[in-house]
Design an enzyme around this catalytic site. Sequence first.
Site, PDB file in Angstrom:
ATOM      1  N   HIS A 178     -30.584  -6.856 -20.875  1.00  0.00           N
ATOM      2  CA  HIS A 178     -31.896  -6.531 -21.445  1.00  0.00           C
ATOM      3  C   HIS A 178     -32.573  -7.799 -21.950  1.00  0.00           C
ATOM      4  CE1 HIS A 178     -34.614  -3.319 -23.039  1.00  0.00           C
ATOM      5  NE2 HIS A 178     -35.080  -4.369 -23.711  1.00  0.00           N
ATOM      6  N   HIS A 190     -36.758  -9.921 -21.665  1.00  0.00           N
ATOM      7  CA  HIS A 190     -38.160  -9.854 -21.236  1.00  0.00           C
ATOM      8  C   HIS A 190     -38.648 -11.245 -20.841  1.00  0.00           C
ATOM      9  CE1 HIS A 190     -38.175  -5.876 -23.113  1.00  0.00           C
ATOM     10  NE2 HIS A 190     -37.720  -6.444 -24.217  1.00  0.00           N
ATOM     11  N   HIS A 193     -31.284   0.075 -26.805  1.00  0.00           N
ATOM     12  CA  HIS A 193     -31.107  -0.392 -28.186  1.00  0.00           C
ATOM     13  C   HIS A 193     -30.387   0.593 -29.106  1.00  0.00           C
ATOM     14  CE1 HIS A 193     -33.635  -3.538 -26.780  1.00  0.00           C
ATOM     15  NE2 HIS A 193     -34.803  -2.970 -27.022  1.00  0.00           N
ATOM     16  N   TYR A 210     -49.117  -7.083 -29.412  1.00  0.00           N
ATOM     17  CA  TYR A 210     -48.802  -8.420 -29.916  1.00  0.00           C
ATOM     18  C   TYR A 210     -49.124  -9.438 -28.836  1.00  0.00           C
ATOM     19  CZ  TYR A 210     -44.642  -7.449 -27.103  1.00  0.00           C
ATOM     20  OH  TYR A 210     -43.804  -7.103 -26.073  1.00  0.00           O
ATOM     21  N   ASP A 261     -31.873  -8.888 -25.609  1.00  0.00           N
ATOM     22  CA  ASP A 261     -33.230  -8.497 -26.016  1.00  0.00           C
ATOM     23  C   ASP A 261     -34.112  -9.732 -26.226  1.00  0.00           C
ATOM     24  OD1 ASP A 261     -35.293  -6.677 -26.548  1.00  0.00           O
ATOM     25  OD2 ASP A 261     -34.825  -6.572 -28.674  1.00  0.00           O
ATOM     26  N   ARG A 287     -39.013   2.002 -16.551  1.00  0.00           N
ATOM     27  CA  ARG A 287     -38.819   2.245 -17.974  1.00  0.00           C
ATOM     28  C   ARG A 287     -39.892   3.212 -18.467  1.00  0.00           C
ATOM     29  NH1 ARG A 287     -39.343  -1.990 -23.099  1.00  0.00           N
ATOM     30  NH2 ARG A 287     -37.445  -1.351 -24.176  1.00  0.00           N
TER      31      ARG A 287
END
Length: 295
Positions: free
Chosen positions: A29, A31, A184, A47, A251, A122
């Site tokens: 996981h 990004h 998570h 954001y 993450d 997702r």
Amino acid sequence: MAKPPRIAGPVALPRRPRIAPPPGAVDAHAHLFGPEARFPYAEGRGYTPPDAPVEAYLALLDRLGLARGLLVQGNAHGFDNAVLLDALERAPDRLRAIAITDTRIAPETLRDWHRLGMRGLRFHEHMAPPGYVRGVGLEALPHFRGVMRDLGWVVQVFCDHRRLPAIAADLAAIAEEMPVVIDHMLAVPAAQGIADPGFQALLRLVGEGLAHVKLSGAYRLSDRFPDYPDARPFHDALLAANPERLLWGTDWPHTSIPAAIMPDDGALLDLFQDWTPRAEDRARILVETPSRLFW
């Protein structure tokens, strides 16, 4: 429209883990963001991240001793998955990815994405204010379900813990056709404890082999930086329920976490290995399960 606030970036040079991960280990996981000049950020995002491009991510994998990574589309890019598709073309052996898209995309497009290394979609089961781009809910799944089933894709769900009991039966039905992955550890606030109804529903799904869970984002359950001891009972309960249905991820680059409590990715890997004392469980979670699902 006011530009959304700029968030802090990750630790620039995380420490190397004390215990080397097993060969073939996967970060399941992470990004990518930008560079903004090439991959603009979406209107309506919550954001504005600093750039976190594929080159920086591959360097992170190398520093942590991880062989491969699973990228997940980030909110800041909305439904434009170009940053992921570009990364898959550039590092096809090391990267796989999970997209976010809505029903404006034709299901057959997923076959083109699959050839590049996309392996799932997702879905977000959260409440969000109007105009805030936060993915799509499971109501979009029927549009893609047939093609996803044919391709062996994953249904990944970022879910509010209060929402899971209401959709647990739906997820169990989906799991009869394709893997279901929950993000998570369900992000249950640690103060709720493992008796939380959502977490108990999650444990039942995992224990019955109907859902996979990412042991990621301990800092999204706990505010006890840097070791998050009150998140460990959730990790332990999932490990006891079914170690064959677990994955782990950094993450990275840790969106919306203040710089003063930004987790160090090497420390997060150490924490996972400390909390997962059996080498066979670490190999299953870091290597075998992500390899089966995504490679």
